[in-house]
Design a protein around this motif. Structure first.
Motif, PDB file in Angstrom:
ATOM      1  N   PHE A  35       0.817  -1.208   0.000  1.00 34.72           N
ATOM      2  CA  PHE A  35       0.000   0.000   0.000  1.00 34.72           C
ATOM      3  C   PHE A  35       0.858   1.269   0.000  1.00 34.72           C
ATOM      4  O   PHE A  35       1.964   1.291   0.542  1.00 34.72           O
ATOM      5  CB  PHE A  35      -0.928   0.012   1.214  1.00 34.72           C
ATOM      6  CG  PHE A  35      -1.935  -1.100   1.220  1.00 34.72           C
ATOM      7  CD1 PHE A  35      -2.729  -1.341   0.109  1.00 34.72           C
ATOM      8  CD2 PHE A  35      -2.091  -1.919   2.329  1.00 34.72           C
ATOM      9  CE1 PHE A  35      -3.660  -2.375   0.102  1.00 34.72           C
ATOM     10  CE2 PHE A  35      -3.017  -2.948   2.343  1.00 34.72           C
ATOM     11  CZ  PHE A  35      -3.801  -3.176   1.222  1.00 34.72           C
ATOM     12  N   ILE A  36       0.308   2.314  -0.594  1.00 33.89           N
ATOM     13  CA  ILE A  36       0.929   3.629  -0.547  1.00 33.89           C
ATOM     14  C   ILE A  36       0.400   4.313   0.716  1.00 33.89           C
ATOM     15  O   ILE A  36      -0.797   4.571   0.834  1.00 33.89           O
ATOM     16  CB  ILE A  36       0.582   4.465  -1.795  1.00 33.89           C
ATOM     17  CG1 ILE A  36       0.831   3.648  -3.079  1.00 33.89           C
ATOM     18  CG2 ILE A  36       1.370   5.764  -1.803  1.00 33.89           C
ATOM     19  CD1 ILE A  36       2.240   3.143  -3.239  1.00 33.89           C
ATOM     20  N   VAL A  37       1.285   4.564   1.673  1.00 39.40           N
ATOM     21  CA  VAL A  37       0.850   5.078   2.974  1.00 39.40           C
ATOM     22  C   VAL A  37       1.427   6.462   3.246  1.00 39.40           C
ATOM     23  O   VAL A  37       2.465   6.849   2.708  1.00 39.40           O
ATOM     24  CB  VAL A  37       1.241   4.116   4.119  1.00 39.40           C
ATOM     25  CG1 VAL A  37       0.556   2.768   3.947  1.00 39.40           C
ATOM     26  CG2 VAL A  37       2.753   3.943   4.193  1.00 39.40           C
ATOM     27  N   LYS A  38       0.744   7.177   4.121  1.00 40.36           N
ATOM     28  CA  LYS A  38       1.179   8.496   4.576  1.00 40.36           C
ATOM     29  C   LYS A  38       2.205   8.332   5.698  1.00 40.36           C
ATOM     30  O   LYS A  38       2.405   7.226   6.213  1.00 40.36           O
ATOM     31  CB  LYS A  38      -0.037   9.285   5.069  1.00 40.36           C
ATOM     32  CG  LYS A  38      -1.127   9.456   4.011  1.00 40.36           C
ATOM     33  CD  LYS A  38      -2.336  10.181   4.578  1.00 40.36           C
ATOM     34  CE  LYS A  38      -3.436  10.302   3.532  1.00 40.36           C
ATOM     35  NZ  LYS A  38      -4.628  11.034   4.036  1.00 40.36           N
ATOM     36  N   ARG A  48     -10.771   9.283  -1.300  1.00 46.88           N
ATOM     37  CA  ARG A  48     -10.629  10.275  -0.232  1.00 46.88           C
ATOM     38  C   ARG A  48      -9.474  11.244  -0.433  1.00 46.88           C
ATOM     39  O   ARG A  48      -9.582  12.433  -0.127  1.00 46.88           O
ATOM     40  CB  ARG A  48     -10.433   9.538   1.103  1.00 46.88           C
ATOM     41  CG  ARG A  48     -10.312  10.428   2.317  1.00 46.88           C
ATOM     42  CD  ARG A  48      -9.917   9.599   3.540  1.00 46.88           C
ATOM     43  NE  ARG A  48      -8.575   9.020   3.392  1.00 46.88           N
ATOM     44  CZ  ARG A  48      -8.161   7.927   4.038  1.00 46.88           C
ATOM     45  NH1 ARG A  48      -8.993   7.289   4.843  1.00 46.88           N
ATOM     46  NH2 ARG A  48      -6.942   7.468   3.853  1.00 46.88           N
ATOM     47  N   ASP A  49      -8.352  10.773  -0.945  1.00 46.30           N
ATOM     48  CA  ASP A  49      -7.118  11.542  -0.892  1.00 46.30           C
ATOM     49  C   ASP A  49      -6.696  12.111  -2.238  1.00 46.30           C
ATOM     50  O   ASP A  49      -7.166  11.685  -3.288  1.00 46.30           O
ATOM     51  CB  ASP A  49      -5.996  10.660  -0.337  1.00 46.30           C
ATOM     52  CG  ASP A  49      -6.274  10.204   1.087  1.00 46.30           C
ATOM     53  OD1 ASP A  49      -6.536  11.072   1.936  1.00 46.30           O
ATOM     54  OD2 ASP A  49      -6.242   8.979   1.332  1.00 46.30           O
ATOM     55  N   GLU A  53      -0.643  14.031  -4.360  1.00 44.82           N
ATOM     56  CA  GLU A  53       0.132  13.971  -3.118  1.00 44.82           C
ATOM     57  C   GLU A  53       0.723  12.576  -2.924  1.00 44.82           C
ATOM     58  O   GLU A  53       1.873  12.420  -2.511  1.00 44.82           O
ATOM     59  CB  GLU A  53      -0.770  14.327  -1.934  1.00 44.82           C
ATOM     60  CG  GLU A  53      -0.085  14.235  -0.581  1.00 44.82           C
ATOM     61  CD  GLU A  53      -1.054  14.443   0.569  1.00 44.82           C
ATOM     62  OE1 GLU A  53      -1.068  13.607   1.500  1.00 44.82           O
ATOM     63  OE2 GLU A  53      -1.814  15.426   0.522  1.00 44.82           O
ATOM     64  N   ALA A  54      -0.066  11.560  -3.237  1.00 45.03           N
ATOM     65  CA  ALA A  54       0.405  10.179  -3.077  1.00 45.03           C
ATOM     66  C   ALA A  54       1.528   9.844  -4.053  1.00 45.03           C
ATOM     67  O   ALA A  54       2.404   9.023  -3.750  1.00 45.03           O
ATOM     68  CB  ALA A  54      -0.759   9.209  -3.279  1.00 45.03           C
ATOM     69  N   GLU A 107      12.025  11.447  -7.879  1.00 48.09           N
ATOM     70  CA  GLU A 107      10.861  12.330  -7.890  1.00 48.09           C
ATOM     71  C   GLU A 107      10.293  12.316  -9.308  1.00 48.09           C
ATOM     72  O   GLU A 107      10.833  12.933 -10.210  1.00 48.09           O
ATOM     73  CB  GLU A 107      11.252  13.755  -7.477  1.00 48.09           C
ATOM     74  CG  GLU A 107      11.759  13.873  -6.053  1.00 48.09           C
ATOM     75  CD  GLU A 107      10.640  13.759  -5.030  1.00 48.09           C
ATOM     76  OE1 GLU A 107       9.485  14.089  -5.376  1.00 48.09           O
ATOM     77  OE2 GLU A 107      10.917  13.340  -3.894  1.00 48.09           O
ATOM     78  N   ALA A 108       9.198  11.599  -9.497  1.00 42.37           N
ATOM     79  CA  ALA A 108       8.677  11.375 -10.843  1.00 42.37           C
ATOM     80  C   ALA A 108       7.666  12.439 -11.239  1.00 42.37           C
ATOM     81  O   ALA A 108       6.829  12.842 -10.423  1.00 42.37           O
ATOM     82  CB  ALA A 108       8.022  10.006 -10.928  1.00 42.37           C
ATOM     83  N   PRO A 109       7.733  12.916 -12.491  1.00 41.92           N
ATOM     84  CA  PRO A 109       6.685  13.818 -12.982  1.00 41.92           C
ATOM     85  C   PRO A 109       5.325  13.132 -12.909  1.00 41.92           C
ATOM     86  O   PRO A 109       5.231  11.911 -13.042  1.00 41.92           O
ATOM     87  CB  PRO A 109       7.092  14.067 -14.439  1.00 41.92           C
ATOM     88  CG  PRO A 109       8.528  13.697 -14.514  1.00 41.92           C
ATOM     89  CD  PRO A 109       8.743  12.620 -13.510  1.00 41.92           C
ATOM     90  N   PHE A 110       4.283  13.914 -12.681  1.00 39.57           N
ATOM     91  CA  PHE A 110       2.934  13.357 -12.592  1.00 39.57           C
ATOM     92  C   PHE A 110       2.432  13.088 -14.002  1.00 39.57           C
ATOM     93  O   PHE A 110       1.909  13.976 -14.674  1.00 39.57           O
ATOM     94  CB  PHE A 110       2.010  14.329 -11.850  1.00 39.57           C
ATOM     95  CG  PHE A 110       0.685  13.722 -11.477  1.00 39.57           C
ATOM     96  CD1 PHE A 110       0.588  12.803 -10.439  1.00 39.57           C
ATOM     97  CD2 PHE A 110      -0.472  14.050 -12.156  1.00 39.57           C
ATOM     98  CE1 PHE A 110      -0.628  12.238 -10.082  1.00 39.57           C
ATOM     99  CE2 PHE A 110      -1.696  13.495 -11.812  1.00 39.57           C
ATOM    100  CZ  PHE A 110      -1.767  12.581 -10.774  1.00 39.57           C
ATOM    101  N   ASP A 111       2.639  11.856 -14.453  1.00 39.63           N
ATOM    102  CA  ASP A 111       2.325  11.493 -15.837  1.00 39.63           C
ATOM    103  C   ASP A 111       1.760  10.076 -15.842  1.00 39.63           C
ATOM    104  O   ASP A 111       2.411   9.124 -16.257  1.00 39.63           O
ATOM    105  CB  ASP A 111       3.593  11.591 -16.691  1.00 39.63           C
ATOM    106  CG  ASP A 111       3.337  11.253 -18.154  1.00 39.63           C
ATOM    107  OD1 ASP A 111       2.183  11.435 -18.613  1.00 39.63           O
ATOM    108  OD2 ASP A 111       4.269  10.810 -18.835  1.00 39.63           O
TER     109      ASP A 111
END
Length: 385
Positions: A35-38, A48-49, A53-54, A107-111
């Motif tokens: 899972f991708i967690v905070k 919800r999120d 950000e994730a 740090e990946a571009p949002f693509d």
């Protein structure tokens, strides 16, 4: 970098959920650990999120860094285990399909180009290798095979209805402009009506002609309104989950009707903008009859994809007694020119898990009693193991 033996393209271009709407690395990663967690360990949820950000959260950046450094992320163990015995893994398949010759950074571009959405657990079957997280039909039987399930969890799993939340679709609408492929499953996606919200949005905003829709379906249901909606999209891919032929398929994918599956399979052959694949989950219940399935499937000329079942462990083909492994091997050797068949044999023979065989029988007998079925009637070889 994409030629590395640890690199996987998915964390740079792929969004995935499980049937609860939890964001995860991919469908093939280790269940419960993917899972991708905070920072407070709360799981990001699509309903919800903020997806952006994730995208560069600690989990994503860590797994990307590991891959770029030549490390094997723990949650990706399934792919690496398959590769170690010579099986073409999901990681290798996605790299072959999606990789680009460019520099990849932590740090990946949002693509996001590929979206994998599990639309809850609404289903019309309760396959033996499944569970209530993917099929609400399983809920009543779950405590029969797992004593550790709480009443509270059983109640929650009766209906994972998060696709009804409008926030889900607002989130997905916000990323669809870069998306090239959407994978919809469940549950059984053909009976989940909320998908039309996404489809209607894509059509209305001019995205549908660039998007391929991909389904994983048990082929028990091919509704006319869905067939009509598919016409507006670039392409439709139907991954048809079929594990055996005739009565054995019903036994595995209870309570399916083989005649209806065959009828629907013939219907989808006539669709125009379609790709059809036949997906088979290789497990204890079908490994001794896999040759019969192959003889049924091959004449259609579609790609046949074999997925080796990992969970529940007692259904893994490594549990077979040695003499039945040799029996299965002999039946499969004439088909080793097909992709992954040799890998199935090698995987099966690589380790001995026969200490779990009694658990396999117990699991089978519990479901047999509940469903009025008989393992030994369909697969008498197990009666003499």
């Amino acid at each position: 970098m994409s030629e590395s033996n640890t690199f996987c393209i998915l964390p740079w271009m792929h969004l995935a959920t499980n049937a609860s709407g939890n964001l995860r690395v991919c469908c093939n990663s280790t269940p419960g650990k993917n899972f991708i967690v905070k920072p407070d360990d709360q799981i990001y949820k699509v309903q919800r999120d903020d997806i952006k950000e994730a995208w560069n959260s600690e989990v994503y950046t860590k797994i990307r860094k590991q891959m770029l450094n030549g490390e094997r992320p723990e949650m990706c163990a399934r792919c690496f285990k398959e590769e170690d015995v010579g099986i073409w893994s999901t990681r290798q398949a996605w790299n072959a399909k999606w990789k680009q010759e460019k520099e990849y950074t932590v740090e990946a571009p949002f693509d996001i180009r590929y979206v994998d959405i599990r639309l809850g657990n609404l289903c019309n079957l309760k396959c033996r290798m499944c569970n209530p997280y993917a099929s609400n039909m399983w809920v009543k039987e779950w405590k029969l095979v797992d004593d550790n399930v709480s009443d509270e969890e059983v109640k929650r799993l009766k209906n994972l209805n998060w696709p009804e939340d409008e926030k889900t679709w607002d989130n997905l609408f916000s990323i669809v402009d870069t998306v090239e492929e959407i994978y919809l499953t469940g549950g059984e996606p053909t009976i989940i009506k909320e998908q039309f919200k996404l489809m209607d949005y894509c059509v209305k905003n001019g995205y549908s002609k660039k998007i391929k829709l991909k389904y994983n379906t048990n082929l028990t249901n091919v509704p006319k309104d869905l067939i009509e909606a598919w016409k507006d999209f670039k392409q439709i891919q139907l991954n048809c989950s079929i594990d055996a032929v005739g009565a054995l398929d019903r036994y595995i994918r209870y309570p399916s009707n083989w005649d209806k599956i065959q009828e629907n399979f013939d219907i989808i052959q006539a669709l125009d903008n379609k790709v059809i694949e036949i997906h088979n989950t290789v497990q204890m219940y079908n490994i001794l009859r896999l040759d019969e399935f192959i003889e049924w499937a091959k004449p259609y000329g579609h790609k046949i994809y074999f997925n080796i079942l990992n969970h529940p462990e007692p259904l893994n083909i490594r549990v077979l007694p040695q003499h039945l492994k040799l029996f299965a091997k002999d039946k499969l050797e004439p088909y080793t020119d097909m992709p992954r068949v040799q890998g199935i044999i090698d995987y099966m023979m690589a380790e001995d898990w026969n200490d779990k065989y009694q658990k396999f029988l117990n699991y089978s007998f519990i479901l047999d009693k509940s469903r009025n079925e008989s393992l030994f009637e369909l697969l008498p070889e197990f009666d003499y193991a």
